[in-house]
Scaffold this motif. Structure first.
Motif, short mmCIF file in Angstrom:
data_model
loop_
_atom_site.label_atom_id
_atom_site.label_comp_id
_atom_site.label_asym_id
_atom_site.label_seq_id
_atom_site.Cartn_x
_atom_site.Cartn_y
_atom_site.Cartn_z
N ILE A 61 -7.71 -15.75 -68.51
CA ILE A 61 -6.31 -15.63 -68.11
C ILE A 61 -5.43 -15.99 -69.30
O ILE A 61 -5.11 -17.16 -69.53
N PRO A 62 -5.01 -15.00 -70.09
CA PRO A 62 -4.12 -15.30 -71.22
C PRO A 62 -2.72 -15.64 -70.74
O PRO A 62 -2.22 -15.06 -69.77
N THR A 63 -2.09 -16.56 -71.44
CA THR A 63 -0.77 -17.06 -71.01
C THR A 63 0.32 -16.80 -72.04
O THR A 63 1.41 -17.38 -71.95
N ASP A 64 0.08 -15.92 -73.02
CA ASP A 64 1.04 -15.74 -74.11
C ASP A 64 2.45 -15.47 -73.63
O ASP A 64 3.42 -16.06 -74.11
N SER A 65 2.61 -14.56 -72.69
CA SER A 65 3.94 -14.21 -72.20
C SER A 65 4.22 -14.73 -70.80
O SER A 65 5.20 -14.34 -70.17
N ALA A 120 -19.50 -19.63 -64.39
CA ALA A 120 -18.84 -19.87 -65.66
C ALA A 120 -17.44 -20.44 -65.41
O ALA A 120 -16.76 -20.00 -64.47
N PRO A 121 -16.98 -21.35 -66.22
CA PRO A 121 -15.60 -21.82 -66.08
C PRO A 121 -14.61 -20.70 -66.37
O PRO A 121 -14.84 -19.86 -67.25
N ASP A 122 -13.52 -20.67 -65.62
CA ASP A 122 -12.43 -19.75 -65.94
C ASP A 122 -11.78 -20.24 -67.24
O ASP A 122 -11.66 -21.45 -67.48
N ILE A 123 -11.34 -19.30 -68.06
CA ILE A 123 -10.74 -19.65 -69.35
C ILE A 123 -9.26 -19.31 -69.32
O ILE A 123 -8.88 -18.14 -69.22
N VAL A 124 -8.41 -20.34 -69.38
CA VAL A 124 -6.96 -20.18 -69.34
C VAL A 124 -6.38 -20.70 -70.65
O VAL A 124 -6.77 -21.77 -71.13
N GLY A 125 -5.47 -19.93 -71.24
CA GLY A 125 -4.82 -20.39 -72.46
C GLY A 125 -4.21 -19.23 -73.22
O GLY A 125 -4.17 -18.10 -72.72
#
Length: 342
Positions: A246-250, A282-287
């Protein structure tokens, strides 16, 4: 960013297509709009989860047919169709039909095993044959044979004014090379490789060794290597990975808080094998995309693949998916070395 042995070649995403029981069309339209957005963003593929007797996509082949008429380039896949609910011959007909309508863009992913809650649903699903149904790999082999053009009947020819074929019609010649098996065990990986399928890995694997190790990435890596060792194409055999990122750039501050809360609630299940099947998650990856890329480049299994179908979280809103997909295509993909196709 340090390079991986296999630079990312294909960027895809996976959606469950949730809907409100009182307004199911809206949820299905949202799914189709997300696929259209994926094509505009130059994603290589869009994949549909499959849910029976739930408020998610129960007929991904029908949704792919609709999506095929609203897109022209993006590949359309299922991850996965549980074959315990399907008649392989009828499914082969439907898949070939949609593949032809799409111009050869369908990537069917399948799995085997009894349907979930089989005791509760078997009377409705198989009222006369429940105890005789075969839910083993044989069901996949039947589908493979039928899609690849092997005979389905002992009769072909003309009867009266009708012409009959002994194989599934329509026949889509390239479809047999685009069949995927969704597996989370060593036996599934080997079977898929031995039968010349492609291999879908996800955010779930089986921790089959009672004594460990319980490292998700290392377990998944062992599956990928077992698959390729058994496949006629060896190291060239196709594998796609489907982690939740889950990318959080915007993202807005409110979205970032929601995403982090979502992942935090799901993190405890990743610490050890879960349930009788000993499932590892697997862990969710947020950042930010840079942060996610750094973690993926350190992921042992990711370093072995050049295709991904990142899974969208189940319960977010349409506008959240728009933001996540936009960041994936414009920030995360390039950070992983992906270049959009023309």
């Amino acid at each position: 960013m340090p390079p991986t042995p296999r630079p990312l070649r294909k960027l895809g995403f996976l959606t469950i297509g949730l809907f409100d029981e009182a307004d199911p069309r809206r949820g299905h339209e949202s799914t189709l709009e997300i696929i259209e957005l994926g094509e505009r963003l130059c994603f290589d593929s869009a994949w549909l989860r499959h849910r029976h007797l739930q408020y998610g996509i129960s007929s991904p082949v029908a949704v792919m047919a609709a999506a095929s008429q609203r897109t022209s380039r993006i590949e359309l896949g299922t991850a996965v169709i549980p074959l315990g609910w399907e008649n392989p011959l009828r499914l082969a007909e439907d898949l070939a039909t949609v593949d032809l309508l799409s111009g050869g863009r369908v990537n069917p992913g399948v799995s085997v095993g009894p349907p979930m809650h089989f005791d509760e649903v078997k009377v409705a699903l198989y009222p006369d044959t429940a105890d005789a149904e075969d839910f083993s790999y044989e069901r996949v082999r039947r589908l493979l044979d039928l899609v690849r053009g092997k005979p389905a009947s002992d009769f072909s020819g003309v009867q009266g004014f009708e012409v009959f074929s002994d194989r599934v019609q329509p026949h889509s010649p390239g479809l047999g090379r685009r069949l995927w098996y969704g597996g989370g065990s060593l036996s599934s990986a080997r079977w898929a490789g031995e039968h010349g399928m492609n291999f879908l890995t996800s955010s779930v694997v089986k921790a089959e060794a009672p004594e460990g190790p319980y490292d998700f990435a290392e377990i998944q890596l062992s599956h990928i290597r077992a698959f390729r060792a058994a496949h006629p194409d060896g190291e060239g055999a196709r594998v796609s990975q489907g982690l939740v990122v889950i990318p959080t750039d915007s993202a807005s501050p409110q979205q970032r808080a929601k995403y982090e809360e979502y992942a935090a609630k799901r993190t405890p299940r990743t610490a050890s094998p879960q349930g009788p099947a000993r499932l590892m998650f697997a862990p969710d990856i947020v950042g930010t995309s840079r942060e996610i890329a750094e973690r993926l480049h350190a992921h042992a299994a990711f370093r072995e693949v050049d295709e991904v179908a990142f899974a969208l979280p189940f319960t977010f809103e349409h506008e959240d998916y728009v933001q996540i997909l936009t960041d994936m295509a414009t920030e995360l993909g390039p950070a992983l070395g992906w270049q959009p196709g023309v």
